[in-house]
Design a protein around this motif. Sequence first.
Motif, short mmCIF file in Angstrom:
data_model
loop_
_atom_site.label_atom_id
_atom_site.label_comp_id
_atom_site.label_asym_id
_atom_site.label_seq_id
_atom_site.Cartn_x
_atom_site.Cartn_y
_atom_site.Cartn_z
N PRO A 88 0.96 -1.25 -0.21
CA PRO A 88 0.11 -0.02 0.00
C PRO A 88 0.92 1.37 -0.01
O PRO A 88 0.61 2.34 -0.96
N TYR A 92 0.72 3.90 -3.14
CA TYR A 92 0.42 5.18 -2.90
C TYR A 92 1.30 6.56 -3.11
O TYR A 92 1.24 7.36 -3.72
N TYR A 250 -6.80 0.74 1.45
CA TYR A 250 -6.73 -0.78 1.11
C TYR A 250 -7.46 -1.62 2.34
O TYR A 250 -8.04 -2.56 1.59
N GLU A 254 -10.44 -4.53 0.84
CA GLU A 254 -10.13 -6.08 0.77
C GLU A 254 -11.10 -6.66 1.84
O GLU A 254 -11.47 -7.83 1.54
N GLY A 260 -7.92 -3.98 -3.07
CA GLY A 260 -7.25 -2.86 -1.96
C GLY A 260 -6.21 -2.12 -3.08
O GLY A 260 -6.07 -1.01 -2.71
N VAL A 261 -5.42 -3.04 -4.07
CA VAL A 261 -4.51 -2.20 -4.91
C VAL A 261 -5.23 -0.95 -5.61
O VAL A 261 -4.80 -0.19 -5.45
N VAL A 264 -6.03 1.93 -3.22
CA VAL A 264 -5.00 2.63 -3.00
C VAL A 264 -4.37 3.70 -4.12
O VAL A 264 -4.41 4.87 -4.07
#
Length: 649
Positions: A88, A92, A250, A254, A260-261, A264
């Motif tokens: 993450p 970011y 993230y 999830e 989550g990718v 972010v």
Amino acid sequence: MSTTSGGVRRRYAGEWEAVCTLCENAAVHMAIGLVVLVASAASLAALARRFGVSEPLVLTLAGVAASYLPFMPVVHLDPEVVLLGLLPPLLYTAAIRTSLVDFRANLRTIALLSVGLVLFSTFVVAAVVWWLLPVPFAVAVALGAVVAPPDAVAATAVARRIGMPRRIVTILEDESLFNDATALVALRTAIAASAGTVSVWNAGGDFLLAAGGGALVGIVVAYLLAFLRRRITDPVLDTTLSFLAPFVAYLPAEEVHASGVIAVVVCGMILGHNAPVWQSAASRIAERTNWRTIQFILESSVFLIIGLQVRRIVEDAWGSGLDHRTLVLTALAVLAAVVLARPLWVFPWAVLFDRLGMTTVPADQSLVKHATVVSWAGMRGVVTLAAVLLLPEDTPQLAVLKLLALVVVGGTLLLQGTSLPWLVRALKLRGPSRAEDALQKASLLSQATTAGLAVLDAQVTPETPEAVVQSLRERVAWKTNAAWERLGRSEAEQATPTAEYRRLRLAMLAAERETVLRVRDAGGMDYEILQHVLARLDLEESMIDRFDETEDDRVETLSAPTSADDCAHLRAAPLAPEALGAAECAQCVAEGLTWVHLRMCLSCGQIGCCDSSPGNHATGHFRESAHPVIRSIEPGEAWRWCYVDELLG
């Protein structure tokens, strides 16, 4: 009874004390290990930069060598640490520096690489693994997903060192922001399929949920953080909020089984794009500095950890019971499949886009050359090794699959990472030189200065002291002239006004700081006051431009990289008319003045000095004659400037 109870208490107390001592020792050893890891990684990365070598490759090879030292403990990289602790923030810090404008301009290419190419590579590798190893096809697909996503850290490290066209760097960086999401979704689906709990329709639904849900979560989180950010003026609190942002995006994504990718990345791109509006200047400076430091530490440490795992992974695979010849053949075949899948995907699409007139490659550059570099910049990294550790323990030939992932990471770093600089040089591709960048910066700064002066004129009141207005005008003029002085002859050949200002002001600041430190050491002033004054001196010193000389030996002429299509004056002006006389400013000669740079009027050919020169005769000629376009006649320069529209061409 009491005696017995007291003995029991003493015994438990002793055991508890022993446990605490063990925990304390473990914590100390872990802390020492982290310090050694970060220090070693930073030192190796610094050496790699010093000698112009690929940082990821040096760090990985150093880790491999260290893993075979007898005193080195076995290193086990927990996939949750990577996926929750490292991925993450790394995503970011790349996302907040990504241009939404450039992303939209290259969206089609980025989508084909981050989604299409990842899926294509996944199934190409799966076919090879299924053919050579005794594993189910779902397991082969899982390994394909593991090795499919390239790591742009390695590619952009090369790009920064040797220089690449900015479009290629943008594509590689933006591709890496989303290809991890595609690979992880494909991996999750393959693991479920190997357990017999997923269908084709479920796989498609999972992918749409991951992509759409992740994007939605990222948007919501970004605007929630923006709501808070607009109400925070303290840079420390704002930076703290920035540190939380990747995890706040993230984890909820999830939790709802979205990506989550993607959450972010979307969150970071929105916050980065709107930072000039939502953040104060102090907060933006603090955020940039802190995230660059975090990125350097994490990237350097991660590649060193990759190398440290080599010994254990190789030994486990070698003792897995699989025929060693088959093992070596499979490793080479998977590496070849990973390397060849990228050009097999990139070139047909590049040719198709060219035939349809859909390419965004500049007219003066070759599409084939761009496609060649993009297709060869496929080095793998930390996500590949983290993803392979997500495979269940009961996966067939798990030790071999880990070795294959390691071979792909090490092989691509060694093969492509070392040859990519040679390839870029052989194709004669290069990024914009510092001089070209300086030309565009000067143009943009001139436009901004004009807007600022217009506001100044509108805001001046009869009560405004004339000295204040004159000071502001001189300050912005000085700033603009300093940008233009980056061009022309180097400071090694002549002392420009801003170069002299920089030299003298730095000497003054050194004397001022020495005086403040003398007062501090004498103990005659409150420490907080001293710190405040020193901070102001440091801030001013950091704001003084330190011009770097252009590193590349330019043979070509420095022309304006922007188009003149938007300016009628530039379209009508000739490129190089005959000059009126010698290459000198006749008015400066007559007045006994020394010029800095020379400009030629493209309407009549008269030569005058630039705005940094005492006479300012080129601009003076424009005001008298209204001839709109000038051209630099400094050695190696051919850029033109329109006074009316303030555009390069």
